[in-house]
Scaffold this active site. Structure first.
Site, mmCIF file in Angstrom:
data_model
loop_
_atom_site.group_PDB
_atom_site.id
_atom_site.type_symbol
_atom_site.label_atom_id
_atom_site.label_comp_id
_atom_site.label_asym_id
_atom_site.label_seq_id
_atom_site.Cartn_x
_atom_site.Cartn_y
_atom_site.Cartn_z
ATOM 1 N N TYR A 53 0.898 -1.195 0.064
ATOM 2 C CA TYR A 53 -0.134 -0.055 -0.050
ATOM 3 C C TYR A 53 0.799 1.257 -0.109
ATOM 4 O O TYR A 53 0.602 2.319 -0.689
ATOM 5 C CB TYR A 53 -0.864 0.060 1.152
ATOM 6 C CG TYR A 53 -1.678 1.131 1.217
ATOM 7 C CD1 TYR A 53 -2.913 1.349 0.125
ATOM 8 C CD2 TYR A 53 -1.761 2.526 2.067
ATOM 9 C CE1 TYR A 53 -3.887 2.314 0.032
ATOM 10 C CE2 TYR A 53 -2.536 3.463 1.907
ATOM 11 C CZ TYR A 53 -3.758 3.385 0.891
ATOM 12 O OH TYR A 53 -4.311 4.293 0.759
ATOM 13 N N ILE A 107 -0.735 11.517 4.675
ATOM 14 C CA ILE A 107 -0.438 10.368 4.340
ATOM 15 C C ILE A 107 -1.837 9.236 5.055
ATOM 16 O O ILE A 107 -1.497 9.606 6.189
ATOM 17 C CB ILE A 107 0.922 9.519 4.691
ATOM 18 C CG1 ILE A 107 2.084 10.364 4.148
ATOM 19 C CG2 ILE A 107 1.046 8.032 4.353
ATOM 20 C CD1 ILE A 107 2.371 10.169 2.765
ATOM 21 N N GLN A 156 -5.658 18.479 5.242
ATOM 22 C CA GLN A 156 -5.917 18.035 3.810
ATOM 23 C C GLN A 156 -7.259 17.550 3.645
ATOM 24 O O GLN A 156 -7.606 16.477 4.242
ATOM 25 C CB GLN A 156 -4.845 16.963 3.489
ATOM 26 C CG GLN A 156 -4.997 16.485 2.179
ATOM 27 C CD GLN A 156 -5.738 15.047 1.949
ATOM 28 O OE1 GLN A 156 -5.546 14.258 2.928
ATOM 29 N NE2 GLN A 156 -6.667 15.040 0.998
ATOM 30 N N THR A 184 -6.875 18.209 -2.144
ATOM 31 C CA THR A 184 -6.337 17.336 -2.924
ATOM 32 C C THR A 184 -7.412 17.222 -4.269
ATOM 33 O O THR A 184 -8.231 16.501 -3.818
ATOM 34 C CB THR A 184 -5.753 16.031 -2.266
ATOM 35 O OG1 THR A 184 -4.951 16.133 -1.192
ATOM 36 C CG2 THR A 184 -5.136 15.041 -3.287
ATOM 37 N N HIS A 325 1.025 12.929 -6.344
ATOM 38 C CA HIS A 325 0.631 11.976 -5.432
ATOM 39 C C HIS A 325 1.638 10.973 -5.300
ATOM 40 O O HIS A 325 1.096 9.712 -5.086
ATOM 41 C CB HIS A 325 -0.835 11.476 -5.740
ATOM 42 C CG HIS A 325 -1.462 11.055 -4.754
ATOM 43 N ND1 HIS A 325 -2.959 11.792 -4.411
ATOM 44 C CD2 HIS A 325 -1.520 10.089 -3.785
ATOM 45 C CE1 HIS A 325 -3.403 11.359 -3.067
ATOM 46 N NE2 HIS A 325 -2.808 10.237 -2.779
ATOM 47 N N ARG A 328 0.872 7.793 -7.629
ATOM 48 C CA ARG A 328 0.103 6.796 -7.317
ATOM 49 C C ARG A 328 -1.224 6.913 -8.018
ATOM 50 O O ARG A 328 -2.394 6.000 -7.960
ATOM 51 C CB ARG A 328 -0.552 6.913 -5.577
ATOM 52 C CG ARG A 328 0.854 6.493 -4.840
ATOM 53 C CD ARG A 328 0.594 7.072 -3.526
ATOM 54 N NE ARG A 328 -0.134 6.475 -2.606
ATOM 55 C CZ ARG A 328 -0.172 5.280 -2.178
ATOM 56 N NH1 ARG A 328 0.928 4.470 -2.304
ATOM 57 N NH2 ARG A 328 -1.216 4.629 -1.428
ATOM 58 N N ARG A 380 6.804 9.579 1.312
ATOM 59 C CA ARG A 380 7.231 8.029 1.846
ATOM 60 C C ARG A 380 8.612 8.091 2.808
ATOM 61 O O ARG A 380 8.260 7.403 3.708
ATOM 62 C CB ARG A 380 7.434 7.354 0.657
ATOM 63 C CG ARG A 380 6.048 6.953 -0.242
ATOM 64 C CD ARG A 380 6.467 5.969 -1.042
ATOM 65 N NE ARG A 380 5.365 5.460 -2.045
ATOM 66 C CZ ARG A 380 5.173 6.271 -3.095
ATOM 67 N NH1 ARG A 380 5.661 7.353 -3.607
ATOM 68 N NH2 ARG A 380 4.157 5.976 -3.811
HETATM 69 C C1 FNR Z 1 -0.309 9.464 0.149
HETATM 70 N N1 FNR Z 1 -0.687 10.713 -0.403
HETATM 71 C C2 FNR Z 1 -1.937 11.169 0.213
HETATM 72 N N2 FNR Z 1 -2.186 12.516 -0.526
HETATM 73 C C3 FNR Z 1 -3.124 13.274 0.061
HETATM 74 O O1 FNR Z 1 -3.580 14.291 -0.248
HETATM 75 N N3 FNR Z 1 -4.088 12.491 1.236
HETATM 76 C C4 FNR Z 1 -3.795 11.323 1.522
HETATM 77 O O2 FNR Z 1 -4.489 10.725 2.274
HETATM 78 C C5 FNR Z 1 -2.755 10.560 0.997
HETATM 79 N N4 FNR Z 1 -2.386 9.241 1.374
HETATM 80 C C6 FNR Z 1 -1.183 8.720 0.986
HETATM 81 C C7 FNR Z 1 -0.901 7.291 1.408
HETATM 82 C C8 FNR Z 1 0.337 6.973 1.051
HETATM 83 C C9 FNR Z 1 0.762 5.666 1.518
HETATM 84 C C10 FNR Z 1 1.290 7.610 0.388
HETATM 85 C C11 FNR Z 1 2.516 7.016 -0.127
HETATM 86 C C12 FNR Z 1 0.876 8.911 -0.400
HETATM 87 C C13 FNR Z 1 0.188 11.535 -1.449
HETATM 88 C C14 FNR Z 1 1.165 12.232 -0.411
HETATM 89 O O3 FNR Z 1 0.699 13.163 0.419
HETATM 90 C C15 FNR Z 1 2.187 12.891 -1.384
HETATM 91 O O4 FNR Z 1 1.820 13.499 -2.369
HETATM 92 C C16 FNR Z 1 3.189 11.773 -1.776
HETATM 93 O O5 FNR Z 1 3.759 10.709 -0.797
HETATM 94 C C17 FNR Z 1 4.485 12.427 -2.344
HETATM 95 O O6 FNR Z 1 5.396 11.445 -3.026
HETATM 96 P P1 FNR Z 1 6.695 10.323 -2.158
HETATM 97 O O7 FNR Z 1 7.592 11.567 -1.542
HETATM 98 O O8 FNR Z 1 6.226 9.722 -1.264
HETATM 99 O O9 FNR Z 1 7.203 9.958 -3.522
#
Ligand code: FNR
Length: 428
Positions: A53, A107, A156, A184, A325, A328, A380
């Site tokens: 995940y 996250i 958020q 978002t 994101h 993702r 992450r």
């Molecule tokens: C996210 N991200 C995310 N963004 C958001 O606006 N609300 C959320 O609930 C989540 N949940 C989430 C879960 C997980 C497991 C991941 C990995 C990411 C996106 C997050 O805010 C952010 O944009 C990315 O994680 C940035 O990329 P890197 O730095 O993880 O590569």
């Protein structure tokens, strides 16, 4: 070395010194300080489901790779003999001086990693003066997290298909002390994520990551109405009068929403959540609804095209988060750092532009700042630290990124974030 440096070493030297001194008596950092070892160690620490995940991305995961590749394609050109003994990492954002240019990204569903994760990251970031973005899909209600955040926090928002719920969540965030609302935009639907699909695993179906909803009076009202209606009937709506009463409650009694819905209705709550989670029909015309309901700064997260950035500026939003994101959502998309210069050229004079996606360490932070980001979101990376060593692990990852940012800033010939510019980079 001046006396001042001996007394208060900058964060880079301070962190190195702490590590090397502890190393002399045989101890090593709890969390690896380099990216590859951090990722490998986190994978060992997580369950296979949690790893899939958190680490997974959309499709062939080519956007996640593009995020990293974009950083690698911009190279810093260090400058010499510039007196960098004194360095200042602070930035100005929404009238607040932030001691570092870092923010922690929202996250969701972190109970997959640690049941107390949302509080742990709020404490870890807060102890460093770093603003944390509290996710709409957090595992704890925002009021429970807010009490722990020693530093500022932003909320958020995923824009629900139920406007009354949007209104209530935003009212709660204001009442609980959020300093901004980050909407978002890139998740009107979940992206195609093979790692989760192949496991048949969606955490929300198991009731994970829906605490902002189950603690919300408007959402609870929707659950109650759903339980009353015959199955297959139309989706219940909360009447305008009920909305006014319920949102009034969220403003007057923020403490009341610290608890999740505890007994009864869990299945109906999940079904209701799946119904109202997001609104794919959301469009520019909806933004005034939010603007009219909050006095907090509004940021739009997920903007990548310069025209969208201009439109956001013209709509009166207060900031932009350039983000994929973490790759993702859309496979085959542009890396976030490659989208940044266009957005900065379009609106950088008028609005702060925050960059996230693919940031692995201080050298990435410095490159994003040089390309015009006002601040940089860490995703992450801190989750991996959290998985390995809890709150202390998340704090260590953030401290290490601050340390490397400080050292990279100085070693490339800069005393402050404001001195960085695209002239510090070449594209290869
Ligand atoms: C996210 N991200 C995310 N963004 C958001 O606006 N609300 C959320 O609930 C989540 N949940 C989430 C879960 C997980 C497991 C991941 C990995 C990411 C996106 C997050 O805010 C952010 O944009 C990315 O994680 C940035 O990329 P890197 O730095 O993880 O590569």
């Amino acid at each position: 070395m001046t006396d001042d440096e001996v007394r208060t070493p900058a964060p880079g030297r301070a962190r190195q010194s702490e590590i090397f001194r502890a190393g002399a008596s045989g101890s090593r950092p709890a969390v690896p300080t380099g990216w590859s070892a951090l990722v490998a160690s986190a994978e060992r620490a997580m369950t296979p489901e949690a790893w899939a995940y958190v680490a997974g991305s959309a499709g062939r995961e080519s956007t996640a790779e593009a995020n990293y590749d974009a950083f690698d394609s911009w190279r810093l050109v260090p400058r010499m003999l510039r007196d960098v003994a004194e360095r200042d990492l602070s930035i100005e954002l929404f009238g607040r001086r932030h001691p570092t240019p870092l923010l922690t990204c929202p996250i969701g569903v972190l109970e997959l990693v640690d049941p107390d994760a949302d509080r742990a990251i709020a404490r870890a970031a807060g102890s460093l003066g770093i603003t944390s973005m509290v996710s709409c899909q957090a595992s704890l209600p925002m009021e429970a997290v807010a009490g722990e955040a020693a530093g500022p926090w932003w909320f958020q928002l995923y824009w629900s298909s139920e406007d009354a719920l949007v209104e209530s969540l935003v009212a709660r965030a204001e009442a609980a002390g959020a300093e901004a609302i980050v909407v978002t935009l890139d998740t009107g639907m979940l992206g195609w994520r093979p790692r989760d699909l192949d496991r048949g695993f969606l955490p929300f179906i198991h009731g994970m990551g829906i605490a902002q909803y189950t603690s919300d009076p408007v959402f609870r009202q929707l659950v109650r109405e759903r339980m009353r209606r015959p199955s297959g009937g139309p989706r219940p709506r909360v009447t305008p009068t009920a909305v006014r009463t319920l949102v009034g409650m969220t403003r007057r009694h923020p403490g009341r929403f610290r608890e999740n819905l505890r007994s009864g209705e869990p299945r109906t709550a999940v079904e209701t959540f799946l119904d109202v989670f997001s609104r794919p029909s959301l469009s520019w015309g909806d933004l005034p609804f939010l603007r009219e309901r909050t006095r907090l700064p509004i940021l739009l997260k997920g903007v990548q095209h310069p025209d969208d950035a201009r439109r956001a500026r013209d709509a009166g939003v207060d900031g932009i988060v350039v983000s994929t994101h973490g790759g993702r959502q859309v496979d085959g998309a542009i890396g976030a750092l490659d989208a940044l210069p266009g957005v900065v050229a379009a609106v950088g004079d008028a609005l702060p532009v925050i960059l996230d996606s693919g940031v692995r360490g201080g050298a990435d932070v410095v490159r994003a700042l040089a390309l015009g980001a006002t601040a940089v979101g860490i995703g992450r990376a801190w989750v991996y630290g959290l998985a390995i060593a809890g709150e202390e692990g998340a704090r260590q990852v953030l401290r290490d990124i601050v340390a490397e940012t400080d050292l990279t800033l100085g070693l490339t010939g800069h005393r402050g974030v404001a001195e960085l510019s695209p002239d510090d980079l070449v594209r290869i």
